[in-house]
Scaffold this motif. Structure first.
Motif, PDB file in Angstrom:
ATOM      1  N   ILE A   7       0.852  -1.194   0.000  1.00  0.00           N
ATOM      2  CA  ILE A   7       0.000   0.000   0.000  1.00  0.00           C
ATOM      3  C   ILE A   7       0.881   1.235   0.000  1.00  0.00           C
ATOM      4  O   ILE A   7       2.046   1.202   0.392  1.00  0.00           O
ATOM      5  CB  ILE A   7      -0.959   0.022   1.214  1.00  0.00           C
ATOM      6  CG1 ILE A   7      -0.178  -0.034   2.524  1.00  0.00           C
ATOM      7  CG2 ILE A   7      -1.954  -1.123   1.135  1.00  0.00           C
ATOM      8  CD1 ILE A   7      -1.054   0.086   3.759  1.00  0.00           C
ATOM      9  N   LYS A   8       0.309   2.342  -0.439  1.00  0.00           N
ATOM     10  CA  LYS A   8       1.043   3.601  -0.436  1.00  0.00           C
ATOM     11  C   LYS A   8       1.003   4.218   0.957  1.00  0.00           C
ATOM     12  O   LYS A   8       0.032   4.061   1.678  1.00  0.00           O
ATOM     13  CB  LYS A   8       0.437   4.571  -1.447  1.00  0.00           C
ATOM     14  CG  LYS A   8       0.618   4.143  -2.896  1.00  0.00           C
ATOM     15  CD  LYS A   8       0.052   5.192  -3.846  1.00  0.00           C
ATOM     16  CE  LYS A   8       0.273   4.779  -5.306  1.00  0.00           C
ATOM     17  NZ  LYS A   8      -0.275   5.787  -6.244  1.00  0.00           N
ATOM     18  N   GLY A   9       2.066   4.911   1.302  1.00  0.00           N
ATOM     19  CA  GLY A   9       2.074   5.592   2.581  1.00  0.00           C
ATOM     20  C   GLY A   9       3.367   5.426   3.336  1.00  0.00           C
ATOM     21  O   GLY A   9       4.288   4.733   2.892  1.00  0.00           O
ATOM     22  N   LEU A  11       5.146   5.540   7.623  1.00  0.00           N
ATOM     23  CA  LEU A  11       4.894   4.960   8.943  1.00  0.00           C
ATOM     24  C   LEU A  11       3.699   5.578   9.642  1.00  0.00           C
ATOM     25  O   LEU A  11       3.021   4.923  10.433  1.00  0.00           O
ATOM     26  CB  LEU A  11       6.137   5.121   9.823  1.00  0.00           C
ATOM     27  CG  LEU A  11       7.400   4.388   9.395  1.00  0.00           C
ATOM     28  CD1 LEU A  11       8.495   4.588  10.434  1.00  0.00           C
ATOM     29  CD2 LEU A  11       7.140   2.904   9.183  1.00  0.00           C
ATOM     30  N   ASP A  12       3.426   6.846   9.372  1.00  0.00           N
ATOM     31  CA  ASP A  12       2.303   7.513  10.036  1.00  0.00           C
ATOM     32  C   ASP A  12       0.953   6.983   9.576  1.00  0.00           C
ATOM     33  O   ASP A  12      -0.084   7.343  10.147  1.00  0.00           O
ATOM     34  CB  ASP A  12       2.376   9.030   9.826  1.00  0.00           C
ATOM     35  CG  ASP A  12       2.560   9.401   8.368  1.00  0.00           C
ATOM     36  OD1 ASP A  12       1.568   9.703   7.701  1.00  0.00           O
ATOM     37  OD2 ASP A  12       3.714   9.382   7.902  1.00  0.00           O
ATOM     38  N   GLN A  13       0.956   6.105   8.543  1.00  0.00           N
ATOM     39  CA  GLN A  13      -0.289   5.458   8.118  1.00  0.00           C
ATOM     40  C   GLN A  13      -0.691   4.328   9.055  1.00  0.00           C
ATOM     41  O   GLN A  13      -1.815   3.846   9.021  1.00  0.00           O
ATOM     42  CB  GLN A  13      -0.124   4.893   6.704  1.00  0.00           C
ATOM     43  CG  GLN A  13       0.129   5.928   5.625  1.00  0.00           C
ATOM     44  CD  GLN A  13      -1.077   6.809   5.400  1.00  0.00           C
ATOM     45  OE1 GLN A  13      -1.103   7.974   5.804  1.00  0.00           O
ATOM     46  NE2 GLN A  13      -2.088   6.267   4.773  1.00  0.00           N
ATOM     47  N   ILE A  14       0.246   3.900   9.894  1.00  0.00           N
ATOM     48  CA  ILE A  14      -0.029   2.814  10.836  1.00  0.00           C
ATOM     49  C   ILE A  14      -0.656   3.394  12.095  1.00  0.00           C
ATOM     50  O   ILE A  14      -0.142   4.357  12.675  1.00  0.00           O
ATOM     51  CB  ILE A  14       1.272   2.058  11.195  1.00  0.00           C
ATOM     52  CG1 ILE A  14       1.930   1.526   9.912  1.00  0.00           C
ATOM     53  CG2 ILE A  14       0.976   0.905  12.144  1.00  0.00           C
ATOM     54  CD1 ILE A  14       3.282   0.900  10.145  1.00  0.00           C
ATOM     55  N   ASP A  15      -1.758   2.813  12.525  1.00  0.00           N
ATOM     56  CA  ASP A  15      -2.518   3.328  13.657  1.00  0.00           C
ATOM     57  C   ASP A  15      -1.635   3.521  14.887  1.00  0.00           C
ATOM     58  O   ASP A  15      -0.955   2.591  15.335  1.00  0.00           O
ATOM     59  CB  ASP A  15      -3.666   2.372  13.992  1.00  0.00           C
ATOM     60  CG  ASP A  15      -4.621   2.944  15.031  1.00  0.00           C
ATOM     61  OD1 ASP A  15      -4.666   4.173  15.178  1.00  0.00           O
ATOM     62  OD2 ASP A  15      -5.330   2.148  15.680  1.00  0.00           O
ATOM     63  N   GLY A  16      -1.633   4.738  15.427  1.00  0.00           N
ATOM     64  CA  GLY A  16      -0.933   5.007  16.675  1.00  0.00           C
ATOM     65  C   GLY A  16       0.486   5.508  16.541  1.00  0.00           C
ATOM     66  O   GLY A  16       1.114   5.874  17.542  1.00  0.00           O
ATOM     67  N   MET A 156       5.419  -0.120   2.684  1.00  0.00           N
ATOM     68  CA  MET A 156       4.263  -0.328   3.555  1.00  0.00           C
ATOM     69  C   MET A 156       3.434  -1.498   3.020  1.00  0.00           C
ATOM     70  O   MET A 156       3.243  -1.643   1.802  1.00  0.00           O
ATOM     71  CB  MET A 156       3.400   0.939   3.588  1.00  0.00           C
ATOM     72  CG  MET A 156       2.182   0.851   4.483  1.00  0.00           C
ATOM     73  SD  MET A 156       2.605   0.896   6.230  1.00  0.00           S
ATOM     74  CE  MET A 156       3.366   2.500   6.314  1.00  0.00           C
ATOM     75  N   TYR A 157       2.925  -2.338   3.944  1.00  0.00           N
ATOM     76  CA  TYR A 157       2.065  -3.466   3.570  1.00  0.00           C
ATOM     77  C   TYR A 157       0.878  -3.551   4.520  1.00  0.00           C
ATOM     78  O   TYR A 157       0.983  -3.191   5.700  1.00  0.00           O
ATOM     79  CB  TYR A 157       2.837  -4.794   3.635  1.00  0.00           C
ATOM     80  CG  TYR A 157       3.846  -4.979   2.534  1.00  0.00           C
ATOM     81  CD1 TYR A 157       3.482  -5.582   1.324  1.00  0.00           C
ATOM     82  CD2 TYR A 157       5.154  -4.557   2.692  1.00  0.00           C
ATOM     83  CE1 TYR A 157       4.415  -5.760   0.313  1.00  0.00           C
ATOM     84  CE2 TYR A 157       6.095  -4.727   1.683  1.00  0.00           C
ATOM     85  CZ  TYR A 157       5.715  -5.327   0.494  1.00  0.00           C
ATOM     86  OH  TYR A 157       6.636  -5.494  -0.511  1.00  0.00           O
ATOM     87  N   GLN A 158      -0.240  -4.051   3.996  1.00  0.00           N
ATOM     88  CA  GLN A 158      -1.385  -4.411   4.823  1.00  0.00           C
ATOM     89  C   GLN A 158      -1.582  -5.916   4.728  1.00  0.00           C
ATOM     90  O   GLN A 158      -1.564  -6.493   3.634  1.00  0.00           O
ATOM     91  CB  GLN A 158      -2.663  -3.699   4.376  1.00  0.00           C
ATOM     92  CG  GLN A 158      -3.884  -4.106   5.195  1.00  0.00           C
ATOM     93  CD  GLN A 158      -5.073  -3.210   4.973  1.00  0.00           C
ATOM     94  OE1 GLN A 158      -4.960  -1.986   5.006  1.00  0.00           O
ATOM     95  NE2 GLN A 158      -6.233  -3.796   4.724  1.00  0.00           N
ATOM     96  N   PHE A 167      -3.659  -6.141   9.850  1.00  0.00           N
ATOM     97  CA  PHE A 167      -2.667  -5.264  10.471  1.00  0.00           C
ATOM     98  C   PHE A 167      -1.774  -4.675   9.394  1.00  0.00           C
ATOM     99  O   PHE A 167      -1.723  -5.169   8.268  1.00  0.00           O
ATOM    100  CB  PHE A 167      -1.841  -5.997  11.536  1.00  0.00           C
ATOM    101  CG  PHE A 167      -0.987  -7.130  11.022  1.00  0.00           C
ATOM    102  CD1 PHE A 167       0.286  -6.904  10.522  1.00  0.00           C
ATOM    103  CD2 PHE A 167      -1.439  -8.447  11.071  1.00  0.00           C
ATOM    104  CE1 PHE A 167       1.081  -7.945  10.065  1.00  0.00           C
ATOM    105  CE2 PHE A 167      -0.645  -9.502  10.627  1.00  0.00           C
ATOM    106  CZ  PHE A 167       0.622  -9.243  10.112  1.00  0.00           C
ATOM    107  N   LYS A 168      -1.069  -3.608   9.751  1.00  0.00           N
ATOM    108  CA  LYS A 168      -0.147  -2.950   8.832  1.00  0.00           C
ATOM    109  C   LYS A 168       1.278  -3.097   9.351  1.00  0.00           C
ATOM    110  O   LYS A 168       1.521  -3.204  10.551  1.00  0.00           O
ATOM    111  CB  LYS A 168      -0.485  -1.468   8.676  1.00  0.00           C
ATOM    112  CG  LYS A 168      -1.783  -1.172   7.960  1.00  0.00           C
ATOM    113  CD  LYS A 168      -1.928   0.333   7.741  1.00  0.00           C
ATOM    114  CE  LYS A 168      -3.188   0.677   6.942  1.00  0.00           C
ATOM    115  NZ  LYS A 168      -4.397   0.470   7.733  1.00  0.00           N
ATOM    116  N   ILE A 169       2.207  -3.074   8.421  1.00  0.00           N
ATOM    117  CA  ILE A 169       3.618  -3.091   8.764  1.00  0.00           C
ATOM    118  C   ILE A 169       4.365  -2.302   7.701  1.00  0.00           C
ATOM    119  O   ILE A 169       4.091  -2.435   6.506  1.00  0.00           O
ATOM    120  CB  ILE A 169       4.167  -4.538   8.877  1.00  0.00           C
ATOM    121  CG1 ILE A 169       5.629  -4.534   9.321  1.00  0.00           C
ATOM    122  CG2 ILE A 169       3.984  -5.318   7.586  1.00  0.00           C
ATOM    123  CD1 ILE A 169       6.160  -5.909   9.713  1.00  0.00           C
TER     124      ILE A 169
END
Length: 393
Positions: A7-9, A11-16, A156-158, A167-169
């Protein structure tokens, strides 16, 4: 079953997770040079570090914490490695953190740049005090940690699990030179909201390092600061061990390949695939020897399909091998086949064409077993010398 989707994005795309990068005046150019990663939920953290005996102060500071500690803040500076600075290097890190007006839990510092200079504490403190911990700019962070990098490195991956949870990483890293198996002159920060147990984090990091960061080489040098750090805030409540290990492998592979492709002045990213060796250990020895060889690297730079340099490096590695079983290919172009010279004008022209590509494989079939290993390297040219001759300036 699970699916892993790029996915595009940042680290701030990951919740929290929050992050940003600013200019604190460490780089004379005025470019961004100081960044942070912050999470309101304390994270489990695991890391693997350089095998250089002279580990930098930030690594020693990290290792002072109790095993399986949690953190909510990582401070990252470029231009200065805080390495070979003795006890004062660790004291300087504590001074910086004690000067910041934030509620920090086991804060971590990471540094990259010139070895042997004390940290510019005043500039770092002043810059860090200006941080907005609610900021969300992974792009700024990726630029702030660069040194000789030609470009920022992120992915970034979902991960979607069978029960409908996900989850995202993702990761941000830097690294272009002083890259050698046993990590590299590199920093890599991987963040996830997966509900991964701390013991699984460490296991997955170690396992995946062997085929990613420990399988790349730009110049054969191992740094004092190499760090791969994994932070998990568990906010998604989603987890599957198999899926997590594979997603982490993809992230680490992406970052490692970007570093090889960005080798200081490099134009070629090459996979050295060793197959049919008598053991994985011997396959690894040969693959890494090829990725480190200066003669091989300069041949790649000159787009010269000189298989003699490949063969010589294999023999010099002292593994079990035989001229009568060895096959050497550039992609699918065979140039040496079990004692038979295939390097006539036609094959040389085909091999030369392969070497004009930006990416390709050098395949070495040892022909004595069924074990394999792939290492990754790049060419070495004039630009590398130019960059490193005046690195401090």
């Amino acid at each position: 079953m699970f699916t892993i989707l790029p996915i595009k994005g940042y680290l701030d795309q990951i919740d929290g997770f929050n992050c940003d990068g600013i200019s604190a005046g460490l780089k004379p150019s005025g470019d961004k040079d100081l960044g942070f990663i912050y999470t309101s939920t304390p994270c489990d953290v695991q890391a693997v570090f350089t095998e250089n005996k002279f580990q930098a102060a930030p690594l020693k500071h990290f290792l002072q914490y109790e095993e399986n500690f949690k953190t909510n803040f990582v401070l990252i500076n470029s231009k200065n490695a805080n390495a070979m600075t003795g006890k004062k290097g660790i004291e300087d890190i504590n001074t910086i953190f004690n000067s910041l007006p934030f509620d920090l839990i086991n804060p971590i510092m990471s540094s990259t740049g010139v070895i042997g200079n004390p940290l510019p504490i005043e500039k770092i403190v002043a810059g860090a005090k200006s941080f907005d911990l609610s900021a969300s700019s992974g792009e700024n962070l990726s630029k702030a940690i660069m040194t000789t990098d030609a470009y920022a490195k992120t992915c970034m991956y979902q991960v979607n699990l069978e029960d409908g949870s996900s989850f995202k990483i993702g990761a941000v890293s830097k690294g272009a030179g002083m890259i050698n198996p046993n990590l590299a002159t590199m920093l890599c920060f991987i963040c996830t909201d997966a509900n991964v147990p701390s013991k699984d984090m460490k296991e997955a990091l170690i396992v995946n390092s062997e085929t990613t960061f420990n399988a790349i080489s730009v110049d054969g040098d191992t740094s004092t600061n190499d760090t791969v750090m994994l932070l998990a805030n568990k906010k998604s409540n989603a987890y599957d061990k198999e899926a997590f290990i594979e997603a982490l492998r993809l992230v680490m592979h992406d970052m490692a390949m970007l570093m090889v492709a960005d080798g200081e002045g490099a134009k070629k990213a090459v996979a050295f695939e060793v197959i049919n060796a008598i053991s994985t250990e011997e396959a690894q020895i040969v693959a890494k020897a090829l990725s480190n060889s200066l003669l091989v690297k300069t041949a790649l730079f000159g787009e010269d399909p000189n298989f003699g340099r490949i063969a010589s490096t294999i023999g010099a590695s002292r593994i079990t091998c035989d001229e009568e079983t060895l096959v050497i290919s550039y992609n699918d172009v065979i140039v040496y086949n079990k004692g038979e010279l295939c390097f006539d004008g036609i094959q040389e022209a085909k091999a030369s064409k392969v070497l004009k590509n930006d990416k390709y494989k050098v395949i070495c079939d040892i022909g004595l077993g069924d074990s394999s290993f792939t290492a990754y390297g790049c060419d070495l040219g004039y630009k590398y010398v130019e960059i490193n001759a005046d690195y401090r300036t």
